[in-house]
Design a protein around this motif. Structure first.
Motif, mmCIF file in Angstrom:
data_model
loop_
_atom_site.group_PDB
_atom_site.id
_atom_site.type_symbol
_atom_site.label_atom_id
_atom_site.label_comp_id
_atom_site.label_asym_id
_atom_site.label_seq_id
_atom_site.Cartn_x
_atom_site.Cartn_y
_atom_site.Cartn_z
ATOM 1 N N THR A 33 -37.241 -6.797 -78.165
ATOM 2 C CA THR A 33 -36.118 -7.105 -77.272
ATOM 3 C C THR A 33 -34.935 -7.539 -78.125
ATOM 4 O O THR A 33 -35.101 -7.923 -79.293
ATOM 5 N N GLY A 34 -33.743 -7.520 -77.548
ATOM 6 C CA GLY A 34 -32.593 -7.967 -78.331
ATOM 7 C C GLY A 34 -31.274 -7.854 -77.588
ATOM 8 O O GLY A 34 -31.219 -7.425 -76.422
ATOM 9 N N ILE A 35 -30.236 -8.263 -78.304
ATOM 10 C CA ILE A 35 -28.857 -8.181 -77.812
ATOM 11 C C ILE A 35 -28.028 -7.541 -78.918
ATOM 12 O O ILE A 35 -28.189 -7.889 -80.096
ATOM 13 N N CYS A 36 -27.167 -6.615 -78.555
ATOM 14 C CA CYS A 36 -26.350 -5.940 -79.568
ATOM 15 C C CYS A 36 -24.954 -5.699 -78.996
ATOM 16 O O CYS A 36 -24.786 -5.476 -77.791
ATOM 17 N N LEU A 37 -23.968 -5.763 -79.875
ATOM 18 C CA LEU A 37 -22.592 -5.506 -79.441
ATOM 19 C C LEU A 37 -21.794 -4.902 -80.587
ATOM 20 O O LEU A 37 -22.182 -4.997 -81.754
ATOM 21 N N ALA A 38 -20.696 -4.264 -80.230
ATOM 22 C CA ALA A 38 -19.807 -3.655 -81.219
ATOM 23 C C ALA A 38 -18.377 -4.066 -80.952
ATOM 24 O O ALA A 38 -17.954 -4.190 -79.795
ATOM 25 N N LEU A 39 -17.634 -4.300 -82.029
ATOM 26 C CA LEU A 39 -16.202 -4.565 -81.945
ATOM 27 C C LEU A 39 -15.487 -3.387 -82.596
ATOM 28 O O LEU A 39 -15.745 -3.064 -83.754
ATOM 29 N N HIS A 40 -14.609 -2.730 -81.846
ATOM 30 C CA HIS A 40 -13.912 -1.539 -82.328
ATOM 31 C C HIS A 40 -12.457 -1.898 -82.625
ATOM 32 O O HIS A 40 -11.736 -2.371 -81.743
ATOM 33 N N LEU A 41 -12.024 -1.646 -83.846
ATOM 34 C CA LEU A 41 -10.696 -2.028 -84.303
ATOM 35 C C LEU A 41 -9.844 -0.799 -84.583
ATOM 36 O O LEU A 41 -10.367 0.320 -84.717
ATOM 37 N N PRO A 42 -8.523 -0.989 -84.706
ATOM 38 C CA PRO A 42 -7.668 0.125 -85.111
ATOM 39 C C PRO A 42 -8.024 0.589 -86.528
ATOM 40 O O PRO A 42 -8.759 -0.072 -87.259
ATOM 41 N N GLU A 43 -7.481 1.726 -86.903
ATOM 42 C CA GLU A 43 -7.654 2.306 -88.236
ATOM 43 C C GLU A 43 -9.114 2.606 -88.554
ATOM 44 O O GLU A 43 -9.545 2.567 -89.702
ATOM 45 N N GLY A 44 -9.898 2.925 -87.513
ATOM 46 C CA GLY A 44 -11.262 3.380 -87.725
ATOM 47 C C GLY A 44 -12.211 2.353 -88.295
ATOM 48 O O GLY A 44 -13.112 2.707 -89.059
ATOM 49 N N GLN A 87 -21.259 -13.162 -78.803
ATOM 50 C CA GLN A 87 -19.918 -12.568 -78.796
ATOM 51 C C GLN A 87 -18.930 -13.415 -79.586
ATOM 52 O O GLN A 87 -18.149 -12.899 -80.385
ATOM 53 N N LEU A 88 -18.957 -14.726 -79.363
ATOM 54 C CA LEU A 88 -18.039 -15.602 -80.075
ATOM 55 C C LEU A 88 -18.309 -15.592 -81.569
ATOM 56 O O LEU A 88 -17.386 -15.545 -82.386
ATOM 57 N N VAL A 115 -18.811 -3.679 -74.653
ATOM 58 C CA VAL A 115 -19.605 -4.586 -73.813
ATOM 59 C C VAL A 115 -20.990 -4.734 -74.437
ATOM 60 O O VAL A 115 -21.621 -3.732 -74.788
ATOM 61 N N PRO A 116 -21.494 -5.950 -74.609
ATOM 62 C CA PRO A 116 -22.826 -6.137 -75.197
ATOM 63 C C PRO A 116 -23.904 -5.453 -74.365
ATOM 64 O O PRO A 116 -23.776 -5.301 -73.148
ATOM 65 N N ASP A 158 -31.297 6.621 -80.348
ATOM 66 C CA ASP A 158 -31.389 5.195 -80.026
ATOM 67 C C ASP A 158 -30.362 4.833 -78.953
ATOM 68 O O ASP A 158 -29.160 4.886 -79.195
ATOM 69 N N PRO A 159 -30.799 4.442 -77.754
ATOM 70 C CA PRO A 159 -29.841 4.136 -76.685
ATOM 71 C C PRO A 159 -28.981 2.917 -76.986
ATOM 72 O O PRO A 159 -27.856 2.820 -76.480
ATOM 73 N N VAL A 160 -29.491 1.993 -77.791
ATOM 74 C CA VAL A 160 -28.707 0.804 -78.134
ATOM 75 C C VAL A 160 -27.532 1.187 -79.020
ATOM 76 O O VAL A 160 -26.383 0.797 -78.773
ATOM 77 N N MET A 161 -27.787 1.977 -80.054
ATOM 78 C CA MET A 161 -26.709 2.380 -80.953
ATOM 79 C C MET A 161 -25.729 3.314 -80.259
ATOM 80 O O MET A 161 -24.523 3.259 -80.506
ATOM 81 N N GLN A 162 -26.220 4.172 -79.391
ATOM 82 C CA GLN A 162 -25.321 5.060 -78.659
ATOM 83 C C GLN A 162 -24.423 4.269 -77.715
ATOM 84 O O GLN A 162 -23.250 4.593 -77.542
ATOM 85 N N HIS A 163 -24.966 3.220 -77.112
ATOM 86 C CA HIS A 163 -24.145 2.349 -76.266
ATOM 87 C C HIS A 163 -23.049 1.687 -77.089
ATOM 88 O O HIS A 163 -21.875 1.674 -76.687
ATOM 89 N N CYS A 164 -23.426 1.127 -78.243
ATOM 90 C CA CYS A 164 -22.456 0.419 -79.078
ATOM 91 C C CYS A 164 -21.398 1.356 -79.647
ATOM 92 O O CYS A 164 -20.259 0.938 -79.884
ATOM 93 N N LYS A 165 -21.763 2.600 -79.833
ATOM 94 C CA LYS A 165 -20.805 3.574 -80.359
ATOM 95 C C LYS A 165 -19.660 3.802 -79.388
ATOM 96 O O LYS A 165 -18.524 4.085 -79.801
ATOM 97 N N ARG A 166 -19.935 3.644 -78.100
ATOM 98 C CA ARG A 166 -18.949 3.998 -77.075
ATOM 99 C C ARG A 166 -18.379 2.803 -76.319
ATOM 100 O O ARG A 166 -17.431 2.947 -75.555
ATOM 101 N N ASN A 167 -18.967 1.618 -76.511
ATOM 102 C CA ASN A 167 -18.582 0.473 -75.695
ATOM 103 C C ASN A 167 -18.399 -0.781 -76.537
ATOM 104 O O ASN A 167 -18.963 -0.910 -77.631
#
Length: 237
Positions: free
Chosen positions: A111-122, A150-151, A83-84, A72-81
């Motif tokens: 269609t859709g929008i997806c984003l990831a927030l990456h925090l310390p401690e995994g 995003q907000l 940026v939405p 899944d290109p969407v999940m792979q993007h979110c895994k590394r970035n």
């Protein structure tokens, strides 16, 4: 910006309350489905996924193969970035995953929008909204949708960590000094470091130092995240 939903999702106290707030916001954005996933990285490369969604019947069973996540290109993007990603069928075609798009499109995921927030401690938080209609052609309208999501995600993140993670995985509240807490309280009110310094009778540089110390202790990358995390821990009201 949408005004409703930010504070209420932050105040969610149970899994069902949290799910209801995310669903309500999804509908305000004029999307049909959502997925909110909290990810905790453990030792030996193992990750734990805790998800809530409103997927239609049969969707989870049809696409529950872990190998699909690697395609899944969407999940792979979110895994590394952080940026939405704004996605449609062309996104999947570019990554030779058109079959996967067709499989999920039959359930309304076109269609859709997806984003990831990456925090310390995994710790990670992934939020996506989807629908079966094309996204807006107007670029300004699309940018507004992404900004609203995003907000909302920043507010939903702290609630997700609180209501979805088991007690043994909850993080303890850090110790902040009274001055650091004062600076965060005034930051919450929208004051700049220069204004905080004037209110507290300290130099702007000293106010910045207290805010930076609070960010470091709370393990946040900006002052807005620090305010939200301090609210979640009950350090400020």
């Amino acid at each position: 910006m949408l005004q409703g939903g930010y504070q209420s999702v932050l105040e969610a106290r149970t899994r069902e309350e949290f799910r209801g707030e995310v669903l309500r916001f999804t509908k305000k954005l004029e999307f049909d489905t959502f997925s909110a996933i909290t990810v905790v990285d453990h030792a030996l490369g193992r990750s734990e996924f805790i998800a809530i969604d409103n997927s239609p019947p049969g969707f989870s069973e049809a696409l529950n193969d872990p190998r699909l996540g690697r395609l899944d290109p969407v999940m792979q993007h979110c895994k590394r970035n952080s940026v939405p990603i704004v996605w449609d069928r062309d996104t999947y075609r570019r990554h030779d995953a058109d079959d996967l798009w067709e499989a999920q499109a039959s359930y309304g995921y076109r269609t859709g929008i997806c984003l990831a927030l990456h925090l310390p401690e995994g710790r990670h938080f992934v939020l996506g909204v989807d629908r079966d209609r094309p996204l807006p052609n107007d670029n300004a309208q699309l940018i507004r949708l992404v900004a609203d999501l995003q907000l909302f995600a920043v507010h939903a993140l702290d609630a997700a960590l609180r209501v979805l993670l088991p007690p043994e995985q909850q993080l303890e509240a850090p110790k902040l000094t009274p001055r650091e807490l004062e600076c965060l309280r005034w930051t919450m009110e929208g004051k700049t470091a220069w204004e905080v310094g004037g209110i507290l009778g300290i130099a702007e540089r000293t106010a910045v130092l207290h805010i930076n110390n609070a960010m470091r202790k709370l393990k946040c990358s900006n002052k807005h995240q620090a305010v939200l995390k301090a609210l979640r821990f009950g350090l400020i009201r």
